[in-house]
Design an enzyme around this catalytic site. Structure first.
Site, PDB file in Angstrom:
ATOM      1  N   GLN A   1      -6.635  -4.460  10.553  1.00 44.05           N
ATOM      2  CA  GLN A   1      -5.513  -3.959  11.353  1.00 44.05           C
ATOM      3  C   GLN A   1      -5.915  -2.746  12.193  1.00 44.05           C
ATOM      4  O   GLN A   1      -5.075  -1.938  12.579  1.00 44.05           O
ATOM      5  CB  GLN A   1      -4.337  -3.609  10.439  1.00 44.05           C
ATOM      6  CG  GLN A   1      -3.766  -4.820   9.718  1.00 44.05           C
ATOM      7  CD  GLN A   1      -2.510  -4.493   8.936  1.00 44.05           C
ATOM      8  OE1 GLN A   1      -1.489  -4.126   9.496  1.00 44.05           O
ATOM      9  NE2 GLN A   1      -2.601  -4.623   7.622  1.00 44.05           N
TER      10      GLN A   1
ATOM     11  N   ARG B   1       3.406  -9.629  10.828  1.00 42.66           N
ATOM     12  CA  ARG B   1       4.709  -8.940  10.815  1.00 42.66           C
ATOM     13  C   ARG B   1       5.804  -9.899  10.325  1.00 42.66           C
ATOM     14  O   ARG B   1       6.875  -9.465   9.944  1.00 42.66           O
ATOM     15  CB  ARG B   1       5.111  -8.459  12.223  1.00 42.66           C
ATOM     16  CG  ARG B   1       4.215  -7.452  12.922  1.00 42.66           C
ATOM     17  CD  ARG B   1       3.841  -6.291  12.083  1.00 42.66           C
ATOM     18  NE  ARG B   1       2.573  -6.516  11.401  1.00 42.66           N
ATOM     19  CZ  ARG B   1       2.183  -5.880  10.312  1.00 42.66           C
ATOM     20  NH1 ARG B   1       2.964  -4.988   9.753  1.00 42.66           N
ATOM     21  NH2 ARG B   1       1.018  -6.128   9.750  1.00 42.66           N
TER      22      ARG B   1
ATOM     23  N   ASP C   1      -3.341   7.700   4.889  1.00 35.91           N
ATOM     24  CA  ASP C   1      -2.861   6.339   5.140  1.00 35.91           C
ATOM     25  C   ASP C   1      -3.438   5.839   6.464  1.00 35.91           C
ATOM     26  O   ASP C   1      -3.783   6.632   7.339  1.00 35.91           O
ATOM     27  CB  ASP C   1      -1.324   6.372   5.201  1.00 35.91           C
ATOM     28  CG  ASP C   1      -0.707   4.982   5.138  1.00 35.91           C
ATOM     29  OD1 ASP C   1      -1.443   4.022   4.813  1.00 35.91           O
ATOM     30  OD2 ASP C   1       0.494   4.855   5.395  1.00 35.91           O
ATOM     31  N   GLU C   2      -3.554   4.529   6.608  1.00 39.77           N
ATOM     32  CA  GLU C   2      -4.035   3.906   7.861  1.00 39.77           C
ATOM     33  C   GLU C   2      -5.364   4.528   8.312  1.00 39.77           C
ATOM     34  O   GLU C   2      -5.533   4.892   9.484  1.00 39.77           O
ATOM     35  CB  GLU C   2      -2.984   4.052   8.985  1.00 39.77           C
ATOM     36  CG  GLU C   2      -1.587   3.563   8.629  1.00 39.77           C
ATOM     37  CD  GLU C   2      -1.454   2.056   8.630  1.00 39.77           C
ATOM     38  OE1 GLU C   2      -2.490   1.368   8.655  1.00 39.77           O
ATOM     39  OE2 GLU C   2      -0.313   1.565   8.591  1.00 39.77           O
TER      40      GLU C   2
ATOM     41  N   LYS D   1       0.819  -1.219   0.000  1.00 39.48           N
ATOM     42  CA  LYS D   1       0.000   0.000   0.000  1.00 39.48           C
ATOM     43  C   LYS D   1       0.852   1.267   0.000  1.00 39.48           C
ATOM     44  O   LYS D   1       0.486   2.260  -0.621  1.00 39.48           O
ATOM     45  CB  LYS D   1      -0.971   0.016   1.174  1.00 39.48           C
ATOM     46  CG  LYS D   1      -0.320   0.174   2.535  1.00 39.48           C
ATOM     47  CD  LYS D   1      -1.358   0.226   3.644  1.00 39.48           C
ATOM     48  CE  LYS D   1      -0.720   0.283   5.004  1.00 39.48           C
ATOM     49  NZ  LYS D   1       0.098   1.465   5.245  1.00 39.48           N
ATOM     50  N   THR D   2       2.008   1.227   0.684  1.00 43.34           N
ATOM     51  CA  THR D   2       2.882   2.411   0.721  1.00 43.34           C
ATOM     52  C   THR D   2       3.380   2.732  -0.684  1.00 43.34           C
ATOM     53  O   THR D   2       3.456   3.894  -1.080  1.00 43.34           O
ATOM     54  CB  THR D   2       4.072   2.180   1.679  1.00 43.34           C
ATOM     55  OG1 THR D   2       3.560   1.770   2.946  1.00 43.34           O
ATOM     56  CG2 THR D   2       4.883   3.432   1.861  1.00 43.34           C
TER      57      THR D   2
END
Length: 775
Positions: A256, A614, A225-226, A33-34
């Site tokens: 998340q 992670r 973002d997020e 996504k980044t």
């Protein structure tokens, strides 16, 4: 097509090329996504959008810096500098400094951290004569924070009968008065806390339509973002700013969303499509980070949640190893197992320390891990402990610098008025506080005009106060021409702080001096970095803002070769080849505090999903049969989350012995056994020969054979067969390698005196010793 766009897959390319209109990108863990956000901004700029018209909001400064660097590589450094990109707090702090006068604040307002807020609230509670056991500082600050994030101002609080009644029922009827005093004192001190940066931005955009119009026209393209981590206050700001052009792109993953305790509202992402018309929805479902086993196991977990957006995360990566589940006796054993496993992986696979992360639900769990890593000589770093900028000596220097910029800063002044000692006692400070409240001026103003006030202090004290004012004013004059480093270096010396810590030369004082030196190095580095920026001056005000908004992870350069230890909340957005998730026990994870409602339990499950995703190559889950909590050894049981993973993705490693499985009661204590139920008793065996029942795995867990590093009790059983002699080199799971100095006794009763590299000389009974004979 631009060359950089060829690096995207089809699912990533589609949202990148979508220029106008509202859109949501539902991005699974590790789905890139980044990269999509970064390339979308670069693409907008290539399509002729002025970077000054793009606003990109992230949740960490580190993420913003990384994105800006990537964009600079594509469009050039000078253009990338013109982007408005940063965290919610840093971007809104910038807007507030520009518009501060409209709200009655100075443009150089101080940003209070939680320590500053706690001190001020503690002082207010004392001044109001309230019971500090009823009005606990941290609880009051947390309550005020939740009010602000829910946009409940002081006025709104007193208009809400339910809130007042709830606080009265909780035996805190003066809560509203504390809130009002706190807000008034912050205003008088020219200070805002973190929550104010959002609340005051909302106030600015609501009360001043011309300011809203100005920033709506400036930010024609907004990227967030997020988005699943936004709270109500952040949500309203984004809604307001994007309302005119509606070119809003939000990226997030409902799976998340783990910050409800900080006010994050998962409904912001779940209801995004209801907030805007003709929303385009894109899904990034290919995971590039983790193995198939990890991705599929994580899917099987999150599938248990009822509240979610539909997506199917998949990966083209290798199957990889199964998730290893390890059961240990105590938290000490758990630490030793993790340290041994890391050590073996490093030796066998030539790995670095920073390839490993140990994740836990609560900070308290780090101690056992630290002890074990230290004994193994494995370097580590704890994230989220006491930040560098929270250390006493650093806060002292920063308080001088804050007072130079904003002399009304009450907390900074109270901290340093008598440090180093100037014989200005607490009684004098209390008199100044009372006078300042009475005159409705700042303490510094009262001190500046001490001869015109009615403060009852003797002439000696008056002179000391005047000298302090003169010192600060001399620093203020220097600040007009000096950069941040020159000023900070001068202040550290002229204030007497350096001299103070040079007095005793104790190890603590030397360490404090080294920390001050490191601070000055950091300021020097900051000044040099600011020279590269178009609109920066490198002055102390810019440095203080950078520090106030920094987080522990932002300061991580990533070049330290250390094992990372952190809570799962802090691990979000990071990735490591090997991840150990420790303390997988009921009431610890999921937390006993978060099992009252389905929504709380689902948040805990999302937290576990974040932890598992992670890991790139291998994930370990560990739990214990007993654990120290509040100094007491309590029984523990495996977390329900282990049971919820599809067993085909698990590899359950189990110790051989489990003394706790021995029956504690004998049937014959309840009387004679009836004749028709008489059984032949087994012959009595010596304790050392008695068999221990095998471990019964939790539901859905299949025991498998033990192998290598994963087996905590993997030690030789031939210690009595002549392999062990004086001079033998052995290894112990806790004490490391050692040399046998002396042997006494025979067979299982043999005692060995061993000199260990970590534990020193120990006398061990071989019957119980977990030793591996190396030679």
């Amino acid at each position: 097509m631009e060359k950089y766009l060829s690096q995207l897959n089809e699912a990533q390319l589609e949202p990148t090329l979508q220029k106008d209109g509202p859109m949501i990108i539902i991005a699974g863990a590790g789905s890139g996504k980044t990269r999509v956000l970064t390339y979308r901004i670069a693409y907008l700029m290539h399509q002729g959008v002025d970077p000054f018209n793009i606003l990109s909001l992230t949740f960490t400064n580190k993420a913003a810096k990384e994105m800006k660097t990537r964009i600079a590589d594509i469009v050039g450094t000078s253009e990338a500098k013109n982007l408005w990109m940063g965290t919610f707090h840093s971007v809104f702090a910038k807007i507030l400094r520009i518009e501060a006068d409209k709200l009655g604040f100075p443009s150089n307002f101080t940003i209070y951290d939680t320590q500053d807020s706690d001190k001020l609230i503690g002082a207010i509670i004392r001044e109001m004569g309230l019971e500090k056991d009823v009005y606990k500082t941290k609880q009051v600050r947390s309550k005020i924070s939740s009010y602000k994030n829910s946009l409940i101002t002081v006025r709104a609080y007193f208009q809400n009968a339910e809130l007042i009644e709830a606080d009265t029922m909780a035996k805190r009827p003066r809560m509203g008065d504390i809130y009002k005093n706190y807000v008034d004192r912050c205003f008088k001190a020219g200070a805002m806390d973190f929550d104010d940066l959002l609340l005051r931005t909302n106030e600015l955009l609501t009360r001043f339509p011309e300011v809203l119009a100005k920033y709506q026209n400036r930010f024609r393209y907004i990227l967030v973002d997020e988005y699943q981590d936004t709270n109500h206050s952040q949500y309203l700001i984004v809604r307001a700013l994007s309302d005119k052009f509606q070119n809003i792109c939000v990226v997030g993953d409902d799976a998340q969303s783990i910050y409800a305790f900080r006010g994050a509202n998962i409904n912001n992402i779940l209801n995004f499509q209801k907030d805007y018309d003709d929303v385009k929805v894109f899904r990034l479902e290919q995971n590039y980070r983790s193995t198939k086993n990890i991705v599929n196991a994580a899917n099987s977990i999150i599938d248990k949640n009822k509240t979610k957006l539909e997506k199917i995360v998949w990966t083209a990566n290798d199957d990889g190893g199964k998730i290893k589940v390890n059961r240990l006796m105590t938290d000490g054993d758990e630490g030793r197992f993790v340290a041994s496993s890391i050590f073996e992986h490093k030796m066998n696979d030539q790995l670095k320390d920073n390839d490993f992360a140990i994740l836990y639900r609560t900070n308290a769990q780090s101690r056992a891990m630290e002890d074990a890593l230290r004994k193994r000589g494995i370097p580590y770093r704890i994230y989220g402990g006491l930040s560098f900028y929270q250390r006493k000596e650093i806060k002292d220097v920063l308080s001088y610098l804050r007072l130079i910029i904003n002399p009304n800063d009450e907390e900074a002044l109270k901290r340093i008025i008598n440090f180093p000692s100037r014989a200005i006692g607490q009684t004098t400070v209390d008199k100044l506080v009372v006078a300042a409240n009475g005159y409705e001026k700042s303490i510094f103003e009262v001190m500046k005009h001490i001869d015109q006030t009615e403060v009852n202090v003797n002439s000696g004290t008056r002179n000391k106060l005047k000298n302090f004012v003169t010192l600060i004013e001399s620093f203020q004059v220097m600040n007009q021409s000096a950069n941040a480093f020159e000023l900070a270096e001068h202040v550290a010396k002229a204030s007497g702080i350096i001299k103070e810590y040079n007095k005793e030369s104790t190890p603590e004082d030397i360490q404090r001096l080294e920390n001050i030196e490191e601070l000055l190095n950091g300021i020097k580095d900051f000044v040099e970095g600011q020279m590269e920026l178009v609109d920066a001056t490198g002055n102390i005000a810019e440095f203080l803002e950078d520090v106030a908004l920094a987080t522990d992870l932002d300061n991580d350069k990533g070049d330290d070769d250390r094992v990372a230890l952190m809570t799962i909340h802090l691990a979000k957005g990071l990735e490591f080849p090997y991840v150990y998730i420790v303390g997988m026990e009921e009431d610890l994870f999921p937390s006993a505090m978060s099992m009252n409602t389905r929504s709380e339990l689902e948040e805990e499950r999302r937290l576990f999903y974040v932890a598992l995703t992670r890991a790139e190559k291998q994930a370990y889950l560990t739990y214990t049969l007993s654990r120290y909590r509040w100094g007491k050894l309590i029984d523990a049981e495996p977390s329900r989350f282990i049971e919820e993973i599809d067993e085909q993705y698990l590899d359950v490693m189990t110790p051989v012995n489990d003394p706790r499985q021995n029956p504690m009661l004998s049937a014959d204590i309840f009387g004679d056994v009836e004749p028709n139920h008489i059984r032949f008793k087994k012959p009595i065996t010596r304790k050392s020969e008695a068999k221990t029942p095998k471990f019964v795995a939790p539901k859905n867990l299949k025991p498998v054979k033990k192998t290598g590093a994963a087996n905590a009790n993997n030690f030789k059983t031939n210690l009595f067969d002549g392999d062990l002699a004086v001079g033998s080199i052995v290894e112990h799971s806790r004490f490391g390698k050692g040399e046998v100095l002396k042997l006494e006794g025979k067979g299982p009763d043999t005692k060995a005196e061993i000199n260990f590299e970590h534990g020193g000389v120990k006398n061990l009974l071989l019957r119980f010793a977990k030793l591996d004979v190396l030679g």
